[in-house]
Motif scaffolding. Structure first.
Motif, short mmCIF file in Angstrom:
data_model
loop_
_atom_site.label_atom_id
_atom_site.label_comp_id
_atom_site.label_asym_id
_atom_site.label_seq_id
_atom_site.Cartn_x
_atom_site.Cartn_y
_atom_site.Cartn_z
N THR A 12 48.62 55.85 21.26
CA THR A 12 48.11 56.39 22.53
C THR A 12 49.14 57.37 23.08
O THR A 12 50.33 57.32 22.75
N TRP A 26 47.14 47.60 24.57
CA TRP A 26 45.76 48.06 24.68
C TRP A 26 44.95 47.46 23.55
O TRP A 26 45.48 47.18 22.47
N SER A 73 44.91 41.17 25.92
CA SER A 73 45.16 42.61 26.05
C SER A 73 44.96 43.03 27.50
O SER A 73 44.51 42.24 28.35
N ASN A 102 40.68 48.38 27.08
CA ASN A 102 40.70 49.62 26.32
C ASN A 102 41.44 50.71 27.10
O ASN A 102 41.33 50.80 28.32
N ALA A 103 42.14 51.54 26.36
CA ALA A 103 42.78 52.70 26.98
C ALA A 103 41.72 53.71 27.41
O ALA A 103 40.60 53.71 26.88
#
Length: 421
Positions: A334, A297, A387, A390-391
């Motif tokens: 996360t 992420w 990547s 974004n998470a």
């Protein structure tokens, strides 16, 4: 002698008042409406001359009208979750006090005309209350009621234990056991106070677990050394349909520690650690393999917890049988399983290639030193190419990926809920 007739449905009880000289008092309480009456009667008294001496001919020139109050909540099984209102039939209140069975006082205000008192908070479930009132003529009366237990109780999980020291990116995060439909009403009862008036706002969204969650994020990172207190005055507040009542208040206090920040570059395969704005260390790393589910992420994250040596099983994060091993110096980023940790099996790729299953790996020596220095709440940003984006907001502490205006818009209160903490 005067006889007081109590109609059917009335009960007689005694309340204290400031007595006039040589006079007795009687109080009648109407059970259905919590109506309290203070009756004054003259006893007669001796004196020199005139018609005194108890012959019954003297009138009482100071007789006052009876005092009567009503309470909106009455009985032994009152439904909780609304304010207490006490109303005076005639005259003005000088004092109203509502206390629970443990001696706690329900705060409230007398209206401008002096006739009504309203509590600032709701009556709590399963609680005995006593109401004591006094008017400006020094008459007093009291009554009591009891609220029934809540059919369903909502509870809160708080991310920061009392007395903690955390990093500059740490939000206050509250996760609720049951759904919260009355978000605005709940948010009104949440208050963050800081030693330097930090500006911030609450924002609502779904936690990674699927439960309702509200976080308080500063407009910018906290300043090192800030003292913070969070008051959650939720006792008696209704969550809304399916959520139930809250049956207690919550509070926590914490301190902001050293300003330490980490940045991982997927391009250079290095992690830079800064403290108080100065780079203090650069660590070769290997992050997630680009081009699929094993990619890392990216964006702004927050170090959520320091978990030490843990078992990592790829099947628990949807990556099949890629790995199953004990991993040292594990630091969670996360909820879905991205960590920074020691990865000695991947030593050949540190600083050279991103080839992990999504975590940020480093040598045992670097991981040990890093683990010892960092604190929960430190910001951890991943930049560069390769990547998987974004998470989700609730997959950790993702609020720092939103602009300040975007974050304020997640408040349930008009104007964005921004406040000086």
């Amino acid at each position: 002698m005067r006889t007081t007739v109590i109609p059917e449905g009335f009960s007689l009880s005694r309340t204290r008042r400031t007595a006039l000289p040589r006079r007795r008092t009687r109080h009648a309480i109407l059970a259905g409406t919590a109506l309290l009456t203070l009756a004054l009667s003259a006893c007669g008294g001796g004196g020199s001359g005139g018609n005194g001496g108890g012959d019954g001919k003297g009138a009482d020139p100071e007789k006052r009208p009876d005092m009567a109050i009503s309470v909106n909540l009455t009985g032994e099984q009152v439904k909780a979750g609304e304010p207490v209102r006490v109303t005076l039939a005639d005259g003005k209140f000088s004092l109203v006090k509502v206390t629970d069975g443990k001696g706690g006082e329900l705060p409230g205000q007398i209206s401008a005309d002096g006739r009504t008192w309203t509590s600032e908070r709701n009556a709590s479930p399963g609680t005995d209350y006593r109401v004591e009132a006094q008017n400006t003529a020094s008459q007093s009366a009291s009554t009591q009621f009891k609220t029934s237990p809540a059919d369903k109780v909502n509870k809160v999980s708080i991310n920061i234990p009392k007395g903690s020291t955390v990093g500059v990116a740490m939000p206050v995060s509250l996760v609720f056991d049951n759904p919260v439909k009355n978000k605005a009403e709940v948010e009104k009862q949440l208050k963050v106070t800081s030693s330097n008036g930090t500006e911030g706002s609450w924002g609502w969204f779904k936690d990674y677990s699927g439960k309702d969650r509200v976080d308080w994020r500063p407009k910018e990172y906290w300043k090192s050394g800030t003292d913070v207190k969070v008051d959650m005055n939720l006792n008696g507040v209704d969550s809304g349909p399916g959520g139930g009542l809250f049956a207690r208040d919550y509070t926590t206090e914490f301190k902001i520690g050293k300003d330490r920040r980490m940045e991982v570059s997927l391009d250079t395969k290095k992690m830079t650690v800064t403290e108080d704005g100065q780079a203090v260390r650069t660590i070769p790393v290997s992050a997630g393999t680009p081009g699929g589910q094993k990619a890392s992420w990216s964006g702004k994250m927050v170090l959520m917890s320091k978990e030490g040596t843990i078992r990592m099983d790829s099947q628990t994060v949807g990556l099949g049988d890629s790995y199953d091993k004990m991993v040292d110096y594990s630091m969670r980023l996360t909820w879905s399983g991205m960590y920074a940790h020691a990865a000695p099996w991947n030593a050949a790729n540190f600083g050279r290639a991103n080839s992990s299953s999504g975590c940020v790996g480093m040598s045992d020596a670097d991981a040990r030193t890093f683990y010892e220095r960092v604190q929960v709440g430190d910001p951890f940003e991943v930049v560069g190419s390769g990547s998987k984006g974004n998470a989700d907001l609730g997959n950790g502490y993702g609020e720092w990926n939103l602009s300040w205006d975007q974050w304020k818009a997640k408040s349930a209160l008009a104007g964005g809920g921004s406040q000086q903490g």
